[in-house]
Scaffold this motif. Structure first.
Motif, PDB file in Angstrom:
ATOM      1  N   ASN A 144       0.849  -1.194   0.000  1.00 54.84           N
ATOM      2  CA  ASN A 144       0.000   0.000   0.000  1.00 54.84           C
ATOM      3  C   ASN A 144       0.880   1.238   0.000  1.00 54.84           C
ATOM      4  O   ASN A 144       2.045   1.198   0.369  1.00 54.84           O
ATOM      5  CB  ASN A 144      -1.027  -0.024   1.139  1.00 54.84           C
ATOM      6  CG  ASN A 144      -0.407   0.171   2.482  1.00 54.84           C
ATOM      7  OD1 ASN A 144       0.203   1.199   2.732  1.00 54.84           O
ATOM      8  ND2 ASN A 144      -0.555  -0.811   3.349  1.00 54.84           N
ATOM      9  N   LYS A 145       0.263   2.348  -0.410  1.00 53.08           N
ATOM     10  CA  LYS A 145       1.086   3.523  -0.670  1.00 53.08           C
ATOM     11  C   LYS A 145       1.532   4.259   0.583  1.00 53.08           C
ATOM     12  O   LYS A 145       2.281   5.220   0.495  1.00 53.08           O
ATOM     13  CB  LYS A 145       0.361   4.460  -1.635  1.00 53.08           C
ATOM     14  CG  LYS A 145      -1.031   4.839  -1.233  1.00 53.08           C
ATOM     15  CD  LYS A 145      -1.657   5.695  -2.310  1.00 53.08           C
ATOM     16  CE  LYS A 145      -3.105   5.998  -1.939  1.00 53.08           C
ATOM     17  NZ  LYS A 145      -3.758   6.813  -2.932  1.00 53.08           N
ATOM     18  N   THR A 146       1.062   3.819   1.749  1.00 54.66           N
ATOM     19  CA  THR A 146       1.476   4.514   2.967  1.00 54.66           C
ATOM     20  C   THR A 146       2.716   3.879   3.606  1.00 54.66           C
ATOM     21  O   THR A 146       3.240   4.390   4.576  1.00 54.66           O
ATOM     22  CB  THR A 146       0.337   4.530   4.007  1.00 54.66           C
ATOM     23  OG1 THR A 146      -0.024   3.174   4.264  1.00 54.66           O
ATOM     24  CG2 THR A 146      -0.860   5.297   3.495  1.00 54.66           C
ATOM     25  N   ARG A 174       6.436   2.949   4.444  1.00 55.16           N
ATOM     26  CA  ARG A 174       7.651   3.770   4.391  1.00 55.16           C
ATOM     27  C   ARG A 174       8.849   2.831   4.260  1.00 55.16           C
ATOM     28  O   ARG A 174       8.994   1.930   5.076  1.00 55.16           O
ATOM     29  CB  ARG A 174       7.790   4.593   5.661  1.00 55.16           C
ATOM     30  CG  ARG A 174       6.653   5.554   5.829  1.00 55.16           C
ATOM     31  CD  ARG A 174       6.600   6.125   7.214  1.00 55.16           C
ATOM     32  NE  ARG A 174       5.328   6.811   7.377  1.00 55.16           N
ATOM     33  CZ  ARG A 174       5.033   7.579   8.396  1.00 55.16           C
ATOM     34  NH1 ARG A 174       5.919   7.760   9.349  1.00 55.16           N
ATOM     35  NH2 ARG A 174       3.868   8.171   8.480  1.00 55.16           N
ATOM     36  N   TYR A 193       6.294   5.702   0.502  1.00 51.25           N
ATOM     37  CA  TYR A 193       7.136   6.779   1.010  1.00 51.25           C
ATOM     38  C   TYR A 193       8.588   6.335   1.022  1.00 51.25           C
ATOM     39  O   TYR A 193       8.943   5.366   1.687  1.00 51.25           O
ATOM     40  CB  TYR A 193       6.697   7.196   2.408  1.00 51.25           C
ATOM     41  CG  TYR A 193       5.371   7.899   2.401  1.00 51.25           C
ATOM     42  CD1 TYR A 193       5.265   9.184   1.859  1.00 51.25           C
ATOM     43  CD2 TYR A 193       4.233   7.277   2.877  1.00 51.25           C
ATOM     44  CE1 TYR A 193       4.048   9.819   1.812  1.00 51.25           C
ATOM     45  CE2 TYR A 193       3.007   7.918   2.837  1.00 51.25           C
ATOM     46  CZ  TYR A 193       2.924   9.183   2.300  1.00 51.25           C
ATOM     47  OH  TYR A 193       1.712   9.810   2.242  1.00 51.25           O
ATOM     48  N   LYS A 244       7.538   9.494  -3.625  1.00 43.58           N
ATOM     49  CA  LYS A 244       6.813  10.092  -2.514  1.00 43.58           C
ATOM     50  C   LYS A 244       7.753  10.232  -1.333  1.00 43.58           C
ATOM     51  O   LYS A 244       8.431   9.290  -0.957  1.00 43.58           O
ATOM     52  CB  LYS A 244       5.622   9.208  -2.122  1.00 43.58           C
ATOM     53  CG  LYS A 244       4.636   9.125  -3.232  1.00 43.58           C
ATOM     54  CD  LYS A 244       3.280   8.549  -2.914  1.00 43.58           C
ATOM     55  CE  LYS A 244       3.051   7.904  -1.635  1.00 43.58           C
ATOM     56  NZ  LYS A 244       1.619   7.629  -1.412  1.00 43.58           N
ATOM     57  N   LEU A 297       8.195  11.768   2.702  1.00 40.77           N
ATOM     58  CA  LEU A 297       7.473  12.247   3.872  1.00 40.77           C
ATOM     59  C   LEU A 297       7.926  13.651   4.216  1.00 40.77           C
ATOM     60  O   LEU A 297       7.174  14.449   4.726  1.00 40.77           O
ATOM     61  CB  LEU A 297       7.759  11.336   5.059  1.00 40.77           C
ATOM     62  CG  LEU A 297       6.887  10.106   5.166  1.00 40.77           C
ATOM     63  CD1 LEU A 297       7.434   9.201   6.227  1.00 40.77           C
ATOM     64  CD2 LEU A 297       5.464  10.497   5.488  1.00 40.77           C
ATOM     65  N   PRO A 357      -1.517  15.151   2.595  1.00 41.44           N
ATOM     66  CA  PRO A 357      -2.621  14.408   3.188  1.00 41.44           C
ATOM     67  C   PRO A 357      -3.424  15.329   4.106  1.00 41.44           C
ATOM     68  O   PRO A 357      -2.940  16.355   4.540  1.00 41.44           O
ATOM     69  CB  PRO A 357      -1.927  13.297   3.968  1.00 41.44           C
ATOM     70  CG  PRO A 357      -0.570  13.822   4.237  1.00 41.44           C
ATOM     71  CD  PRO A 357      -0.221  14.747   3.123  1.00 41.44           C
ATOM     72  N   THR A 364       3.934  15.652   2.681  1.00 44.50           N
ATOM     73  CA  THR A 364       4.069  14.631   1.656  1.00 44.50           C
ATOM     74  C   THR A 364       4.253  15.365   0.342  1.00 44.50           C
ATOM     75  O   THR A 364       3.495  16.266   0.055  1.00 44.50           O
ATOM     76  CB  THR A 364       2.761  13.856   1.516  1.00 44.50           C
ATOM     77  OG1 THR A 364       2.428  13.402   2.778  1.00 44.50           O
ATOM     78  CG2 THR A 364       2.902  12.727   0.547  1.00 44.50           C
TER      79      THR A 364
END
Lengths: 188, 518
Positions: free
Chosen positions: B190-192, B194, B217, B235, B237, B267, B283
């Protein structure tokens, strides 16, 4: 129009190339050698044709045979069948002094003949002909399934092969036992 | 004579003239062929010329799947089932008995890769494992070992890897030929997620690739790590002032950067993050949606400077359809509407000296609301590239008129609008806006006064290009110093005049569809 012009222009340079050969021919007469296979039938082949075979070429280049000596000492190739040797000799004669074409379609279609030819050509070290033969062998099974390939090339399955091996061993064992028994009998 | 008894050079040559499929089939013919082919030097094998390759672990079905696509669109799919302990290929299923399916899959893969001499157009490794319950715990390690043993880099133009960690990516990446790799795409579940990238960014593969895509991230990536790519989707943080400096320099120095594909995304919880991690914690990824960069401006001083320093042409189009600015005794309202009727409204309160936007109220401390409102309008106008359908200024306040006029002079760009409504009590009020409207786009001009009995001299207004180019005019007050020639070009006119000469009346009477009230 242009095709005729091209035709004449392409024909023109061909003449001078053939002329020196024919002019040179009387000066150095072409030498001939003799070969025979399993059937003992002797084939007379020119040194030029034999150049295709690296094996024979290597043999004759050191010999310095006269025509009579060559005739008296044909090269024996006992491991090559007469008809196969004939095929090889024919091919060498056909392609004497010529660049070999990219493909040769006059090879035997029968698996046994082709395989024998492959072995002979490999032995005689005729590079170009070996290439054609191997290509033909590969083409025989292109797109075929393992089962079909086994059928075409008459390859036993691993199970059959193992069974045959066992059988052979068994037979050999029996024969050996028979021999020892016979020997023992003799001793008695 | 059995073919397998042929001398080795002959068999070599036969293999040489067979295609990749035929050689793989020959392996299955008998044990002798199998041993002979497996012992052959890779250079003697024919090129498989495959275009794409993929390996995937399927958790729901407990399968490992290996796929290839050939140059003639032929598709090869091997499915190794843990449940059935089998391999399926080409409609044929083989029982693998006690063998580990991962071992078999990797052995098959190795065999096929040995044939591949040309470059894959695309390779995909989707073998990520959930740490807690890995179905094929050794897949990554075994794959790495196989590549090491293969002793040959995988030549591919596009490489996709899906993994959960840097280690996962690094189990594949070093085995890819850096010379041929053009596009590297890294995915996580998933894109969250890190993921630290320091080791990845050190590889030759990363350094040689032309394009990078990271769908998560990326941590520990510096601007030096990405500056060689011609195409970046990454991406982060945290974005430092240095990165912003670099981006600004790149964007302003390159005329051919497609800025619509340059995007920062924040976000919803950015403020919270900002509070937790300091002002520059955001982000950012490439691609710029119109309105988000206005929000972005609020995140940190660095970003504000960055965006404000950009040339207007580098900014995305805000694509508003209407802009409305109104002022009453206690507040100023700025309203922006999109073509889909969604809107943003800023309310600047005189009493509280605050700005409210999106449910959030900011105290403006010692700033004047007029200054803040005009500055905000300026920022928004900088983003507006498309033509507005309607623009409305309620600028009765002389102070607001002067400041607005100054801002529009500074903005140095005409406002493109089809309909322009100005409410003002005086000529100077109209003239503080009208000259800044783009005469090319203006179709309809409406001028309002506070009450209908007001008399306003129009001589300056009628001289403007905007007046002369508009097709329709509406004035709800008495227009003075007007001639019939000044309105003759309009196709629709609503005007009130104190006096009209007999000559003008004659002319008007000749115009069809004219309604004259005296």
């Amino acid at each position: 129009m242009s095709s005729t012009e091209q035709g004449t222009s392409s024909a023109a340079p061909a003449e001078p190339t053939t002329a020196p050969e024919s002019a040179a021919a009387p000066e150095v007469p072409e030498s001939f050698y003799y070969v025979h296979g399993k059937d003992k039938v002797v084939h007379k082949v020119s040194a030029g044709a034999l150049q295709h075979s690296a094996l024979i070429h290597g043999m004759i280049s050191n010999l310095g045979y006269t025509e009579e000596q060559a005739k008296a000492n044909p090269f024996p190739f006992e491991n090559i069948d007469g008809d196969i040797l004939q095929m090889v000799v024919d091919w060498c004669n056909q392609h004497k002094g010529k660049p070999t074409p990219p493909e040769d379609t006059n090879l035997p279609k029968q698996k046994e003949k082709l395989f024998d030819l492959v072995l002979a050509v490999n032995y005689l070290e005729i590079k170009e002909l070996l290439t054609y033969c191997c290509k033909q062998v590969a083409m025989m099974v292109k797109g075929k399934s393992p089962e079909e390939i086994r059928e075409i090339w008459m390859i036993p399955t691993d199970a059959e092969d193992e069974a045959a091996e066992k059988e052979a061993k068994k037979r050999a064992g029996k024969e050996a036992a028979g021999e020892t028994a016979a020997a023992a009998g003799d001793a008695k | 004579m059995i073919i397998t008894e042929m001398p080795e050079p002959v068999l070599d040559k036969i293999i040489e003239f067979s295609d990749f499929k035929a050689v793989l089939t020959l392996r299955q013919v008998c044990r002798d062929f199998l041993n002979f082919i497996d012992d052959l030097n890779d250079s003697k094998l024919p090129d498989s010329k495959l275009l794409t390759f993929g390996i995937r672990s399927d958790y729901t079905e407990n399968n490992v799947i290996v796929c290839f696509m050939g140059p003639d669109d032929s598709f090869y799919r091997f499915v190794y089932s843990e449940v059935e302990k089998s391999r399926s290929f080409n409609g044929k299923t083989t029982n693998l008995k006690d063998e580990d399916i991962v071992d078999v899959a990797i052995r098959d893969l190795e065999r096929i890769l040995k044939f591949q001499k040309s470059t894959f157009q695309w390779s995909c490794f989707n073998i990520h494992q959930l740490f807690r319950r890995p179905k094929f715990p050794n897949l990554e390690v075994k794959l790495s070992n196989m590549f090491r043993k293969l002793n040959r880099k995988i030549k591919t133009e596009i490489l996709d890897i899906m993994a959960y960690s840097q280690v996962g990516f690094m189990s594949i990446l070093p085995f890819v030929d850096p010379e041929t790799l053009k596009r590297l795409r890294l995915f996580s579940m998933n894109k969250t997620v890190r993921i630290e990238m320091n080791e990845i960014a050190e590889t030759e593969q990363w350094k040689n690739a032309k394009s990078i895509y990271c769908y998560f991230y990326a941590l520990k990536v510096t601007v030096d790590d990405i500056c060689h790519f011609s195409n970046v989707f990454i991406k982060m943080l945290y974005i430092s002032a240095r990165v912003l400096d670099f981006l600004r320099e790149t964007i302003t120095s390159c005329s051919n950067i497609d800025f619509s594909r340059f995007k920062f995304e924040i976000p919803n919880e950015n403020e919270e993050m900002s509070n937790l991690w300091g002002h520059a914690f955001i982000t950012a990824y490439l691609g710029f949606t119109n309105y988000s960069c206005l929000t972005l401006r609020q995140v940190s001083r660095d970003l504000r400077n960055f965006i404000d320093d950009l040339k207007d042409s580098k900014l995305p189009d805000s694509e508003f359809s209407t802009i409305e600015m109104g002022k009453d005794d206690i507040s100023i309202r700025l309203t922006f509407q999109y073509p889909d009727y969604s809107q943003h409204q800023f309310v600047y309160s005189e009493i509280e000296n605050s700005r409210s936007f999106n449910g959030k109220t900011t105290n403006l401390e010692d700033e004047y609301i007029v200054d803040v409102a005009i500055r905000d309008l300026e920022h928004i106008l900088k983003f507006q590239k498309s033509t507005l359908r309607w623009t409305y200024f309620d600028i009765v306040d002389p102070n607001l008129q002067v400041k607005l006029s100054n801002m529009l002079t500074k903005l140095n760009r005409k406002i493109k609008t089809e309909i322009l409504d100005i409410k003002s009590g005086s000529l100077s009020g109209f003239m503080s806006i009208l000259p800044f409207a783009d005469p090319e786009t203006l179709e309809s001009l409406k001028l309002f006064s506070l009450n209908e009995d007001v008399r306003i001299e129009m001589d300056e207004v009628v001289k403007t290009e905007q007046w002369r180019n508009a097709e329709s005019i509406y004035c709800n007050f008495y227009a003075l110093n007007m001639k019939i020639e000044d309105i003759y070009h309009f196709s629709t006119v609503f005007m009130k005049m104190r006096h009209i000469s007999a000559r003008d009346l004659d002319i008007l009477k000749k115009v069809p569809n004219t309604k004259i009230e005296l």
